[in-house]
Scaffold this motif. Structure first.
Motif, PDB file in Angstrom:
ATOM      1  N   PHE A   9       0.828  -1.207   0.000  1.00 44.86           N
ATOM      2  CA  PHE A   9       0.000   0.000   0.000  1.00 44.86           C
ATOM      3  C   PHE A   9       0.865   1.260   0.000  1.00 44.86           C
ATOM      4  CE2 PHE A   9      -3.027  -3.158   1.554  1.00 44.86           C
ATOM      5  CZ  PHE A   9      -4.111  -2.880   0.740  1.00 44.86           C
ATOM      6  N   TRP A  10       2.034   1.215   0.694  1.00 44.78           N
ATOM      7  CA  TRP A  10       2.918   2.375   0.694  1.00 44.78           C
ATOM      8  C   TRP A  10       3.582   2.567  -0.662  1.00 44.78           C
ATOM      9  CZ3 TRP A  10       8.311   1.931  -0.028  1.00 44.78           C
ATOM     10  CH2 TRP A  10       9.016   3.148   0.056  1.00 44.78           C
ATOM     11  N   GLY A  11       4.068   1.490  -1.262  1.00 47.17           N
ATOM     12  CA  GLY A  11       4.874   1.594  -2.476  1.00 47.17           C
ATOM     13  C   GLY A  11       4.112   1.539  -3.779  1.00 47.17           C
ATOM     14  N   ASN A  12       2.789   1.354  -3.719  1.00 49.67           N
ATOM     15  CA  ASN A  12       2.007   1.230  -4.949  1.00 49.67           C
ATOM     16  C   ASN A  12       0.751   2.086  -4.980  1.00 49.67           C
ATOM     17  OD1 ASN A  12       3.172  -1.286  -6.628  1.00 49.67           O
ATOM     18  ND2 ASN A  12       3.320  -1.755  -4.449  1.00 49.67           N
ATOM     19  N   LEU A  13       0.126   2.294  -3.831  1.00 49.57           N
ATOM     20  CA  LEU A  13      -1.189   2.926  -3.809  1.00 49.57           C
ATOM     21  C   LEU A  13      -1.241   4.243  -3.047  1.00 49.57           C
ATOM     22  CD1 LEU A  13      -3.299  -0.310  -3.202  1.00 49.57           C
ATOM     23  CD2 LEU A  13      -2.974   0.905  -5.362  1.00 49.57           C
ATOM     24  N   LEU A  14      -0.199   4.536  -2.257  1.00 48.73           N
ATOM     25  CA  LEU A  14      -0.175   5.791  -1.515  1.00 48.73           C
ATOM     26  C   LEU A  14       0.380   6.899  -2.392  1.00 48.73           C
ATOM     27  CD1 LEU A  14      -0.503   7.280   1.225  1.00 48.73           C
ATOM     28  CD2 LEU A  14       1.884   6.688   1.691  1.00 48.73           C
ATOM     29  N   GLY A  15      -0.416   7.946  -2.607  1.00 43.82           N
ATOM     30  CA  GLY A  15       0.013   9.045  -3.460  1.00 43.82           C
ATOM     31  C   GLY A  15       1.299   9.680  -2.968  1.00 43.82           C
ATOM     32  N   PRO A  16       2.270   9.954  -3.846  1.00 40.88           N
ATOM     33  CA  PRO A  16       3.562  10.509  -3.423  1.00 40.88           C
ATOM     34  C   PRO A  16       3.459  11.906  -2.846  1.00 40.88           C
ATOM     35  CG  PRO A  16       3.375  10.488  -5.825  1.00 40.88           C
ATOM     36  CD  PRO A  16       2.198   9.724  -5.296  1.00 40.88           C
ATOM     37  N   ASN A  17       2.326  12.578  -3.020  1.00 38.45           N
ATOM     38  CA  ASN A  17       2.160  13.905  -2.438  1.00 38.45           C
ATOM     39  C   ASN A  17       1.820  13.841  -0.951  1.00 38.45           C
ATOM     40  OD1 ASN A  17      -0.244  12.726  -3.422  1.00 38.45           O
ATOM     41  ND2 ASN A  17      -1.354  14.642  -3.099  1.00 38.45           N
ATOM     42  N   TYR A  18       1.466  12.651  -0.456  1.00 40.64           N
ATOM     43  CA  TYR A  18       1.155  12.494   0.956  1.00 40.64           C
ATOM     44  C   TYR A  18       2.386  12.129   1.781  1.00 40.64           C
ATOM     45  CZ  TYR A  18      -3.711  12.400  -0.541  1.00 40.64           C
ATOM     46  OH  TYR A  18      -4.939  12.722  -1.094  1.00 40.64           O
ATOM     47  N   LEU A  19       3.259  11.302   1.222  1.00 49.46           N
ATOM     48  CA  LEU A  19       4.414  10.780   1.936  1.00 49.46           C
ATOM     49  C   LEU A  19       5.424  10.299   0.904  1.00 49.46           C
ATOM     50  CD1 LEU A  19       5.166  10.087   4.987  1.00 49.46           C
ATOM     51  CD2 LEU A  19       4.492   7.753   4.437  1.00 49.46           C
ATOM     52  N   PRO A  20       6.734  10.494   1.138  1.00 47.78           N
ATOM     53  CA  PRO A  20       7.713   9.942   0.187  1.00 47.78           C
ATOM     54  C   PRO A  20       7.458   8.466  -0.050  1.00 47.78           C
ATOM     55  CG  PRO A  20       8.811  11.362   1.773  1.00 47.78           C
ATOM     56  CD  PRO A  20       7.379  11.226   2.242  1.00 47.78           C
ATOM     57  N   SER A  21       7.263   8.099  -1.309  1.00 46.46           N
ATOM     58  CA  SER A  21       6.847   6.740  -1.644  1.00 46.46           C
ATOM     59  C   SER A  21       7.365   6.379  -3.030  1.00 46.46           C
ATOM     60  CB  SER A  21       5.317   6.651  -1.613  1.00 46.46           C
ATOM     61  OG  SER A  21       4.855   5.451  -2.177  1.00 46.46           O
TER      62      SER A  21
END
Length: 263
Positions: free
Chosen positions: A180-192
């Motif tokens: 979920f962190w590396g595929n679905l979490l938008g990079p504008n929310y957290l470095p991903s």
């Protein structure tokens, strides 16, 4: 040597393909995400949408959750050999550890790929009823090959090897968090890693099939050099990088297995 590799691969495939957990998890996750896709999902594409766009959209949708099930199923595969006492028997066979690991990996990937491909073909059949375009079946296979399969091969390498270093339950927890962190979490929310060439969800190949940016592919964020504009070249590069990244775990698998067998 080649014959031994294929023997291990065939055995692993036959054993894995019979696991009910593989089929039940794939079917359950596919139905869940198909039902919960919302009004922006592929089910609501216009009637004039071409087959590549339709099946690329479905492949990306399924790739959001199906690899999680595959990772969970494969997480205890090599560990189970030691638990059941089969590791010592396999080590005594006239097969190099590298060929044994490669055969197990190839057989596991092939077995888990079968239900994933069937999901897309069943979906293509459903779309064919409404759209009447036989090209849907061809693009279902293409979408599987470039969107789902590279991610599956990437996930399988880590799912097989990482539990040799720590427990399978811990790997499953960490893997779900990574997904979920590396595929679905938008990079504008957290470095991903989301939206980079290294995301096994397949949004770069899906963008090539759909003809526009899919999900977060190329979105501005951390590691900008890994976020080129989506296109055919970027899609191919993403597939190649995932294949390269799947290699290191397999290289370390043999010494890890040898250490566990001797301990």
């Amino acid at each position: 040597m080649r014959g031994r590799f294929f023997a291990v691969c065939r055995y692993e495939f036959r054993m894995q393909i019979r696991k009910r957990s593989l089929w039940l998890s794939t079917a359950g996750l596919a139905v869940l995400i198909a039902v919960a896709q919302g009004d922006r999902g592929p089910r609501h594409l216009p009637a004039a949408a071409d087959a590549a766009r339709v099946m690329g959209s479905w492949a990306l949708l399924f790739s959001m959750l199906l690899p999680i099930g595959f990772g969970m199923v494969l997480a205890d595969r090599l560990v189970r050999d030691h638990r059941l006492g089969a590791a010592s028997l396999l080590a005594s066979l006239p097969t190099r550890p590298g060929a044994l690991v490669a055969g197990k990996y190839a057989g596991s990937v092939a077995a888990t790929a079968v239900p994933a491909l069937l999901v897309l073909l069943v979906t293509a059949a459903g779309e064919f009823v409404h759209r009447g375009d036989p090209a849907l079946f061809l693009w279902a296979v293409v979408a599987f090959a470039v969107v789902l399969l590279p991610g599956l091969a990437f996930v399988a390498a880590f799912a097989l090897v990482c539990p040799l270093m720590f427990s399978a339950p811990l790997f499953r927890v960490l893997f779900a968090g990574y997904w979920f962190w590396g595929n679905l979490l938008g990079p504008n929310y957290l470095p991903s890693l989301t939206g980079t060439l290294l995301t096994p969800i397949g949004d770069y190949p899906a963008s090539w099939l759909i003809g526009e940016r899919a999900l977060y592919a190329g979105a501005p964020g951390w590691l900008s050099f890994l976020r080129p504009e989506p296109g055919g070249g970027a899609a191919l590069l993403s597939v190649v990088l995932l294949a390269v990244l799947a290699t290191p775990p397999l290289v370390f698998a043999s010494p890890l297995l040898a250490r566990r067998t001797s301990s």
